[in-house]
Design a protein around this motif. Sequence first.
Motif, PDB file in Angstrom:
ATOM      1  N   ALA A 159       6.478  11.707  -3.931  1.00 56.33           N
ATOM      2  CA  ALA A 159       5.144  11.013  -3.907  1.00 56.33           C
ATOM      3  C   ALA A 159       4.021  11.787  -4.087  1.00 56.33           C
ATOM      4  O   ALA A 159       3.140  10.979  -4.790  1.00 56.33           O
ATOM      5  N   SER A 192       1.696  10.519  -7.307  1.00 57.15           N
ATOM      6  CA  SER A 192       0.484  10.043  -6.618  1.00 57.15           C
ATOM      7  C   SER A 192       0.348   9.061  -6.017  1.00 57.15           C
ATOM      8  O   SER A 192      -0.502   8.045  -6.545  1.00 57.15           O
ATOM      9  N   THR A 193       1.409   8.557  -5.444  1.00 53.93           N
ATOM     10  CA  THR A 193       1.475   7.195  -4.629  1.00 53.93           C
ATOM     11  C   THR A 193       1.515   7.476  -2.970  1.00 53.93           C
ATOM     12  O   THR A 193       1.788   8.765  -2.444  1.00 53.93           O
ATOM     13  N   GLY A 194       1.453   6.431  -2.105  1.00 50.67           N
ATOM     14  CA  GLY A 194       1.551   6.349  -0.781  1.00 50.67           C
ATOM     15  C   GLY A 194       2.999   6.435  -0.453  1.00 50.67           C
ATOM     16  O   GLY A 194       3.798   5.926  -0.908  1.00 50.67           O
ATOM     17  N   LEU A 195       3.176   7.073   0.734  1.00 45.86           N
ATOM     18  CA  LEU A 195       4.618   7.094   1.471  1.00 45.86           C
ATOM     19  C   LEU A 195       4.260   6.924   2.711  1.00 45.86           C
ATOM     20  O   LEU A 195       3.803   7.648   3.470  1.00 45.86           O
ATOM     21  N   THR A 196       5.014   5.970   3.357  1.00 44.76           N
ATOM     22  CA  THR A 196       5.167   5.752   4.800  1.00 44.76           C
ATOM     23  C   THR A 196       6.259   6.419   5.507  1.00 44.76           C
ATOM     24  O   THR A 196       7.203   6.024   4.785  1.00 44.76           O
ATOM     25  N   THR A 228       1.229  -0.525  11.165  1.00 43.80           N
ATOM     26  CA  THR A 228       1.824  -0.991   9.862  1.00 43.80           C
ATOM     27  C   THR A 228       0.795  -0.266   8.668  1.00 43.80           C
ATOM     28  O   THR A 228      -0.328  -0.208   8.592  1.00 43.80           O
ATOM     29  N   ILE A 229       1.617   0.526   8.034  1.00 45.28           N
ATOM     30  CA  ILE A 229       0.891   1.135   6.762  1.00 45.28           C
ATOM     31  C   ILE A 229       1.042   0.278   5.682  1.00 45.28           C
ATOM     32  O   ILE A 229       2.375  -0.031   5.304  1.00 45.28           O
ATOM     33  N   LEU A 230      -0.022   0.159   4.751  1.00 50.60           N
ATOM     34  CA  LEU A 230      -0.252  -0.585   3.416  1.00 50.60           C
ATOM     35  C   LEU A 230      -0.582   0.589   2.365  1.00 50.60           C
ATOM     36  O   LEU A 230      -1.125   1.475   2.805  1.00 50.60           O
ATOM     37  N   CYS A 231       0.043   0.296   1.188  1.00 51.90           N
ATOM     38  CA  CYS A 231      -0.554   1.042  -0.025  1.00 51.90           C
ATOM     39  C   CYS A 231      -0.592  -0.107  -1.036  1.00 51.90           C
ATOM     40  O   CYS A 231       0.262  -0.669  -1.684  1.00 51.90           O
ATOM     41  N   LYS A 232      -2.086  -0.044  -0.862  1.00 51.29           N
ATOM     42  CA  LYS A 232      -2.624  -1.621  -1.918  1.00 51.29           C
ATOM     43  C   LYS A 232      -2.705  -1.109  -3.611  1.00 51.29           C
ATOM     44  O   LYS A 232      -2.582  -2.059  -4.060  1.00 51.29           O
ATOM     45  N   HIS A 261      -1.577   1.608  -5.272  1.00 58.36           N
ATOM     46  CA  HIS A 261      -0.658   2.568  -6.251  1.00 58.36           C
ATOM     47  C   HIS A 261       0.707   2.227  -5.897  1.00 58.36           C
ATOM     48  O   HIS A 261       1.283   1.408  -5.124  1.00 58.36           O
TER      49      HIS A 261
END
Lengths: 275, 341
Positions: free
Chosen positions: B112, B116-120, B149-153, B155
């Motif tokens: 991640a 460079s992105t989101g990680l739940t 609730t986790i969102l990654c809009k 990335h």
Amino acid sequence: MHIVVCVKQVPDTKIIKINPKTNTLDRRSAPAILNPYDAHAVQEAVKIRNKTGGTISVLSMGPPQAVAVIKKSVEIGADLGYLISDRAFAGADTLATSYALSKALEKISKDNPIDLVICGKHAIDGDTGQVGPGIARRLDIPPITNVIEVSEVNKEEKYVHIKRKQIDGYEVIQSQLPCLLTVEKEINDIEYAPLTNMINAARYEPVIWSVNDLEDVDKTQLGLKGSPTIVGKMFSPPKLEGGKRIEGSTDSQVEQLMGILMERKDLLKIKTANS
Amino acid sequence: MEENQGVWVFIEVNDGSIEGVSLELLGAGRKLADKLEVPLSGVMLGKDVMPLANEVIYAGADQVYVVDHPVLKNYRTESYMKCVCTLAEKYKPEIFLYGATPNGKDLASAVATDLSTGLTADTTMLDVDVEKRLLEASRPAFGGNIMATILCKKHRPQMATVRPKVMKALETDEGRKGVIIEEELELREEDMRTKVLKIVKDVTKKASLSEAHVIVAGGKGLGDIQGFQLIHELAEVIGASVGGTRDVVEAGWLKHEQQIGQTGETVTPKIYFAIGISGAIQHVEGMKNSELIIAINKDANAPIFDVATYGIVGDALEIVPKLIKQFKELSKEKGGEMSYV
Ligand SMILES: Cc1cc2nc3c(=O)[nH]c(=O)nc-3n(C[C@H](O)[C@H](O)[C@H](O)COP(=O)(O)OP(=O)(O)OC[C@H]3O[C@@H](n4cnc5c(N)ncnc54)[C@H](O)[C@@H]3O)c2cc1C
Ligand SMILES: Cc1cc2nc3c(=O)[nH]c(=O)nc-3n(C[C@H](O)[C@H](O)[C@H](O)COP(=O)(O)OP(=O)(O)OC[C@H]3O[C@@H](n4cnc5c(N)ncnc54)[C@H](O)[C@@H]3O)c2cc1C
């Protein structure tokens, strides 16, 4: 040997209260403490310094009150403390948190190059365990997670031997120094600090940096702006229903339960009289 | 972002076989992929892992990317993340799932950062908003008191680690067809900064709890360490494994590795006895997927009854000895007949 330990101030989730109407955390209900895993991280640094000599610095990102966890770390045995504190850091997810911390680490290493970074396995509030490996990637040093023992530190030849917990046992890893460890609680017991540490801690004032004190910072990678993840919504865990109640006198309850268990007797390895 | 397509699952191989959680994720990933109408792919790394590729397809994948290389013999962050990042940059998945195991979490966190992105983290519920093509990954927060609730809009890929034993694997279907794609990547041992010197398996631990068919678990309701002996006795007569709550472990009545729950072991036995256990969310998290749950607690309102298949309101110190006695008599009556070893 220069060891830097990353320490986080967290609400004590043991006694936390959630507001059932808004599903948010009632922060006043929970006292702020040093993340328990980070206390073990500092303790491990002390153990290593006792053998190799050198300096232990601690680094925290948080509001001004987070000075308390740096003092606590000095009490356990850290020598120096740094707090990075700025509105620009607020609302960070793990990607933005590891970015900010790695920028502070780069600055710290300019004065005194870092040989080893130690983090907790996870913080008991955010509970992701992602910040440590994130920092390691940004500093381009190997991350070693779930550490249960540091069995050898060779500062001349610049390597360490580490026991790392696995699903079904452990592995022993050799890594170059510098590297980054994230430690489990079982790595050590927190020792009673000598009185002099307490006195030092009470007086200690850490270095505090704002975002402008750090160098080469891309502000778009900080805080809320630099965070790819957001919390979409909070909700109570799905309500479970539960099944039948076994009613009656104790003897009758036991009788009924035996009936239920006998239906699955294929699973029971009942000890025989002669075994 | 639009160019990112497909659901990926990292396939973790341990000792020559695929980890259960990876198969569970193929089950969960299948649903997401079907909703989004995209292929489901597995990514499998290791040495001599090619023969396992078909299993990934039988478990639900449309295709498997395999990197089979001597440097990948043991998991190491550096070599594994290099392969995973290279593949993700080349094929651009939109969703990428990993098991929340020590290695899965380690790998996902590193990947991640580089992508460079989101990680739940430690997801326990997965869904997807088809219109927005948004992964909705939910996880327990604040010690399990609440779900977020986790969102990654913005990335891609949207990444999550998922707890073992929460999702359901599909039935293995050897008739399933899929594509195996072998990738050649350049990896050199000299470039590695870490070495695995030794691997030690603790078989006793695995056999005793996560694999147990029957578990007798006790809580603070047993009163003291003497009272807790009843748990050991009952387990002994029915050939079960012993577990307990965190409070019991903290009191020193049981060893750390016998703790069941969010910060202990996750177990899914056929029969789970919860005796003198209140049923705090953190405990329930680790045992709620057991097949048959029997709770004994003297408080009729204890939350453990909400997950129990059968609940007995009563004094464990009275009930358990009677239960032990019944089993002992049974074994006398039937001689050797009931012993299944
Ligand atoms: C309900 C909720 C859910 C969340 N879920 C996610 C998620 O799924 N993905 C995500 O990316 N973010 C998530 N976050 C955000 C995340 O909690 C923050 O980014 C937090 O700053 C760092 O993550 P952590 O607490 O999980 O730390 P961890 O990664 O668990 O911490 C590991 C170690 O890193 C060091 N460390 C961590 N933070 C600091 C600090 N501020 N100062 C010094 N050292 C530190 C410590 O050594 C610590 O032991 C969530 C936040 C909330 C409130
Ligand atoms: C971050 C975090 C992580 C945690 N992780 C875990 C975890 O992994 N696993 C875990 O178990 N806990 C965990 N906990 C702790 C958890 O919240 C509870 O405190 C714990 O599970 C309670 O243990 P207990 O049921 O044994 O004790 P108690 O809650 O004290 O319950 C005792 C029960 O026994 C009943 N009882 C009393 N006398 C009798 C009798 N004579 N006969 C029958 N019943 C009787 C009582 O009615 C009561 O319901 C965690 C907590 C936090 C904050």
